[in-house]
Design a protein around this motif. Sequence first.
Motif, PDB file in Angstrom:
ATOM      1  N   ASP A 127       0.828  -1.205   0.000  1.00  2.00           N
ATOM      2  CA  ASP A 127       0.000   0.000   0.000  1.00  2.00           C
ATOM      3  C   ASP A 127       0.863   1.256   0.000  1.00  2.00           C
ATOM      4  OD1 ASP A 127      -2.290  -1.509  -0.029  1.00  2.00           O
ATOM      5  OD2 ASP A 127      -2.740  -1.262   2.107  1.00  2.00           O
ATOM      6  N   ALA A 128       1.952   1.231   0.773  1.00  2.00           N
ATOM      7  CA  ALA A 128       2.847   2.382   0.827  1.00  2.00           C
ATOM      8  C   ALA A 128       3.536   2.607  -0.513  1.00  2.00           C
ATOM      9  CB  ALA A 128       3.882   2.188   1.934  1.00  2.00           C
ATOM     10  N   VAL A 129       3.941   1.517  -1.166  1.00  2.00           N
ATOM     11  CA  VAL A 129       4.576   1.607  -2.483  1.00  2.00           C
ATOM     12  C   VAL A 129       3.651   2.299  -3.482  1.00  2.00           C
ATOM     13  CG1 VAL A 129       5.098   0.139  -4.478  1.00  2.00           C
ATOM     14  CG2 VAL A 129       6.250  -0.275  -2.304  1.00  2.00           C
ATOM     15  N   ARG A 130       2.394   1.918  -3.469  1.00  2.00           N
ATOM     16  CA  ARG A 130       1.446   2.516  -4.412  1.00  2.00           C
ATOM     17  C   ARG A 130       1.211   3.984  -4.100  1.00  2.00           C
ATOM     18  NH1 ARG A 130      -2.168  -3.028  -4.295  1.00  2.00           N
ATOM     19  NH2 ARG A 130      -0.973  -4.102  -5.931  1.00  2.00           N
ATOM     20  N   ARG A 131       1.216   4.326  -2.803  1.00  2.00           N
ATOM     21  CA  ARG A 131       1.084   5.738  -2.424  1.00  2.00           C
ATOM     22  C   ARG A 131       2.294   6.539  -2.885  1.00  2.00           C
ATOM     23  NH1 ARG A 131      -0.845   3.559   2.436  1.00  2.00           N
ATOM     24  NH2 ARG A 131       1.163   3.969   3.467  1.00  2.00           N
ATOM     25  N   VAL A 132       3.481   5.946  -2.808  1.00  2.00           N
ATOM     26  CA  VAL A 132       4.698   6.622  -3.261  1.00  2.00           C
ATOM     27  C   VAL A 132       4.568   7.013  -4.728  1.00  2.00           C
ATOM     28  CG1 VAL A 132       7.131   6.240  -3.839  1.00  2.00           C
ATOM     29  CG2 VAL A 132       6.292   5.696  -1.545  1.00  2.00           C
ATOM     30  N   MET A 133       4.145   6.070  -5.563  1.00  4.89           N
ATOM     31  CA  MET A 133       4.004   6.374  -6.992  1.00  4.89           C
ATOM     32  C   MET A 133       2.925   7.423  -7.225  1.00  4.89           C
ATOM     33  SD  MET A 133       5.081   6.002 -10.059  1.00  4.89           S
ATOM     34  CE  MET A 133       6.296   4.746  -9.661  1.00  4.89           C
ATOM     35  N   THR A 134       1.802   7.281  -6.547  1.00  2.00           N
ATOM     36  CA  THR A 134       0.714   8.244  -6.717  1.00  2.00           C
ATOM     37  C   THR A 134       1.147   9.643  -6.313  1.00  2.00           C
ATOM     38  OG1 THR A 134      -0.967   6.548  -6.345  1.00  2.00           O
ATOM     39  CG2 THR A 134      -1.638   8.817  -5.994  1.00  2.00           C
ATOM     40  N   GLU A 135       1.852   9.746  -5.185  1.00  3.25           N
ATOM     41  CA  GLU A 135       2.297  11.060  -4.723  1.00  3.25           C
ATOM     42  C   GLU A 135       3.371  11.643  -5.634  1.00  3.25           C
ATOM     43  OE1 GLU A 135       4.119  13.247  -0.744  1.00  3.25           O
ATOM     44  OE2 GLU A 135       3.142  11.280  -0.555  1.00  3.25           O
ATOM     45  N   ALA A 136       4.265  10.792  -6.115  1.00  6.16           N
ATOM     46  CA  ALA A 136       5.303  11.270  -7.034  1.00  6.16           C
ATOM     47  C   ALA A 136       4.679  11.875  -8.285  1.00  6.16           C
ATOM     48  CB  ALA A 136       6.242  10.127  -7.403  1.00  6.16           C
ATOM     49  N   VAL A 137       3.690  11.197  -8.853  1.00  5.88           N
ATOM     50  CA  VAL A 137       3.021  11.701 -10.054  1.00  5.88           C
ATOM     51  C   VAL A 137       2.235  12.968  -9.726  1.00  5.88           C
ATOM     52  CG1 VAL A 137       1.266  11.183 -11.788  1.00  5.88           C
ATOM     53  CG2 VAL A 137       2.931   9.425 -11.142  1.00  5.88           C
ATOM     54  N   ALA A 138       1.603  13.000  -8.554  1.00  4.89           N
ATOM     55  CA  ALA A 138       0.829  14.184  -8.170  1.00  4.89           C
ATOM     56  C   ALA A 138       1.731  15.413  -8.040  1.00  4.89           C
ATOM     57  CB  ALA A 138       0.094  13.917  -6.863  1.00  4.89           C
ATOM     58  N   GLN A 139       2.928  15.217  -7.488  1.00  3.83           N
ATOM     59  CA  GLN A 139       3.817  16.362  -7.265  1.00  3.83           C
ATOM     60  C   GLN A 139       4.580  16.777  -8.523  1.00  3.83           C
ATOM     61  OE1 GLN A 139       5.983  17.117  -3.721  1.00  3.83           O
ATOM     62  NE2 GLN A 139       5.162  15.334  -2.644  1.00  3.83           N
ATOM     63  N   MET A 140       4.947  15.809  -9.356  1.00  7.00           N
ATOM     64  CA  MET A 140       5.818  16.106 -10.501  1.00  7.00           C
ATOM     65  C   MET A 140       5.126  15.990 -11.853  1.00  7.00           C
ATOM     66  SD  MET A 140       8.474  16.824  -8.757  1.00  7.00           S
ATOM     67  CE  MET A 140      10.085  16.709  -9.526  1.00  7.00           C
ATOM     68  N   GLY A 141       3.904  15.475 -11.870  1.00  7.39           N
ATOM     69  CA  GLY A 141       3.160  15.381 -13.117  1.00  7.39           C
ATOM     70  C   GLY A 141       3.311  14.065 -13.842  1.00  7.39           C
ATOM     71  N   ARG A 142       4.436  13.391 -13.649  1.00  5.13           N
ATOM     72  CA  ARG A 142       4.721  12.122 -14.322  1.00  5.13           C
ATOM     73  C   ARG A 142       5.987  11.536 -13.710  1.00  5.13           C
ATOM     74  NH1 ARG A 142       5.061  12.809 -20.091  1.00  5.13           N
ATOM     75  NH2 ARG A 142       6.587  11.122 -20.269  1.00  5.13           N
ATOM     76  N   VAL A 143       6.261  10.279 -14.010  1.00  8.52           N
ATOM     77  CA  VAL A 143       7.539   9.658 -13.676  1.00  8.52           C
ATOM     78  C   VAL A 143       8.003   8.895 -14.912  1.00  8.52           C
ATOM     79  CG1 VAL A 143       8.776   8.015 -12.208  1.00  8.52           C
ATOM     80  CG2 VAL A 143       6.985   9.457 -11.215  1.00  8.52           C
ATOM     81  N   ASP A 144       9.200   9.206 -15.397  1.00  7.25           N
ATOM     82  CA  ASP A 144       9.754   8.569 -16.592  1.00  7.25           C
ATOM     83  C   ASP A 144      10.779   7.492 -16.267  1.00  7.25           C
ATOM     84  OD1 ASP A 144       8.728  10.561 -18.781  1.00  7.25           O
ATOM     85  OD2 ASP A 144       9.599  11.824 -17.217  1.00  7.25           O
ATOM     86  N   ILE A 145      11.439   7.635 -15.113  1.00 10.65           N
ATOM     87  CA  ILE A 145      12.549   6.761 -14.727  1.00 10.65           C
ATOM     88  C   ILE A 145      12.314   6.281 -13.304  1.00 10.65           C
ATOM     89  CG2 ILE A 145      15.020   6.678 -14.209  1.00 10.65           C
ATOM     90  CD1 ILE A 145      15.294   9.013 -16.307  1.00 10.65           C
ATOM     91  N   LEU A 146      12.418   4.973 -13.096  1.00  8.30           N
ATOM     92  CA  LEU A 146      12.346   4.404 -11.752  1.00  8.30           C
ATOM     93  C   LEU A 146      13.684   3.753 -11.425  1.00  8.30           C
ATOM     94  CD1 LEU A 146      10.931   3.421  -9.160  1.00  8.30           C
ATOM     95  CD2 LEU A 146      10.126   1.435 -10.483  1.00  8.30           C
ATOM     96  N   VAL A 147      14.287   4.176 -10.308  1.00  5.80           N
ATOM     97  CA  VAL A 147      15.509   3.548  -9.820  1.00  5.80           C
ATOM     98  C   VAL A 147      15.182   2.871  -8.492  1.00  5.80           C
ATOM     99  CG1 VAL A 147      17.924   3.829  -9.169  1.00  5.80           C
ATOM    100  CG2 VAL A 147      16.925   5.317 -10.939  1.00  5.80           C
ATOM    101  N   ASN A 148      15.130   1.541  -8.513  1.00  5.22           N
ATOM    102  CA  ASN A 148      14.863   0.744  -7.312  1.00  5.22           C
ATOM    103  C   ASN A 148      16.177   0.539  -6.575  1.00  5.22           C
ATOM    104  OD1 ASN A 148      11.970   0.050  -7.448  1.00  5.22           O
ATOM    105  ND2 ASN A 148      12.525  -1.008  -9.352  1.00  5.22           N
ATOM    106  N   ASN A 149      16.471   1.451  -5.659  1.00  2.00           N
ATOM    107  CA  ASN A 149      17.748   1.420  -4.951  1.00  2.00           C
ATOM    108  C   ASN A 149      17.626   0.946  -3.509  1.00  2.00           C
ATOM    109  OD1 ASN A 149      20.637   2.416  -4.279  1.00  2.00           O
ATOM    110  ND2 ASN A 149      19.328   3.606  -2.897  1.00  2.00           N
ATOM    111  N   ALA A 150      16.495   1.165  -2.863  1.00  2.00           N
ATOM    112  CA  ALA A 150      16.353   0.835  -1.439  1.00  2.00           C
ATOM    113  C   ALA A 150      16.671  -0.637  -1.190  1.00  2.00           C
ATOM    114  CB  ALA A 150      14.936   1.147  -0.967  1.00  2.00           C
TER     115      ALA A 150
END
Length: 255
Positions: A68-91
Motif C-alpha cells: 500500500d505504501a509503495v502505491r502511495r509513493v508512486m501516486t504522490e510522485a506523479v501528483a507532485q511532478m506530473g509524471r515519472v519517466d525513470i524508476l531507480v529501485n535502490n532501497a
Amino acid sequence: MGLQGKVALVTGAAQGIGRAIALRLAQEGASVVIEDRVANDRARETLAQVQATGARACLVEGDVAQVDAVRRVMTEAVAQMGRVDILVNNAGVERRAGFLDVTEADYDLVLDVNLKGVFFLTQAFARHVRDRGDGGRIVNISSVHEELPFPHFASYCASKGGVKMLMRDLSVELAPLGITINNIAPGAIKTPINAQLMSDPALMAALKRNIPLQRLGSPEEVAGAVAFLCGDDAGYMTGSTLFVDGGLLWNYAEQ
C-alpha cells in the motif's frame, strides 16, 4: 544534460548510493523524486543538494516493504511532478546470520524490502507508463550477490537473485510498453553500510586482495552507470546486468 525533461524516482535516496544517483540524474537534467522510508534529516539533505543543482525535486516517504505504501509513493510522485519517466529501485537492506540461525522476521524484512518492494513499485510504475503511453526506464540496484555466494547472508542473496530473474522476465513483459529494465550490480562500495568494514584495516586488506582494482568503488561510479542506462545511448539495452565491482565477481575466494 541528457535527461532534460525527464522525471526520475529514486528509492532509498537519503544517503550513500541513492543520494549519489539522485544527484547525478539531477546533473543530467532530470527532475528527481527523492524517496526514503521516512522524511528524516538525511533525506532532506539529499533534497537540498539536488535542489542546489538547479533541478526540480520533491521528497516522498514510504516503506517499500509495504505494498500500500509503495502505491502511495508512486501516486504522490506523479501528483507532485506530473509524471515519472525513470524508476531507480535502490532501497535495500541486509541482515547477517548463519543460515541455521536466520529468523523469520529478518528473512521477511530483507525479502520484503529488496524483492517485494521492487516488484510492486515496478508494477505501479509500469501501470503509470501504460496509461501515459510513451515508455520509460527502470534500473534496479542489485548486487554482485545476484551471482556470487555470500555466506551468512542467505536471505540477501536470495533477494538479489530474485531481482535478477524478475528483471529478465520483465524485460520481455514490459518491452511492448516501451519500458526497458536493467540491473546494476555493485561490488564493495564506500557507503555507510560498509562503515564497520572500512574502519578495520585487516578486513579491508583481505577484501582488497579479492578486488583486481585493489580499491572500493564510490557511490558516484555506480551513479554514472545509472545515468548511462537512463540515457539515449542505452535505448536498446534491456534485460542486462552491469557489474560495477572492480573485477570482484571474477576473482573472489573465501578467506
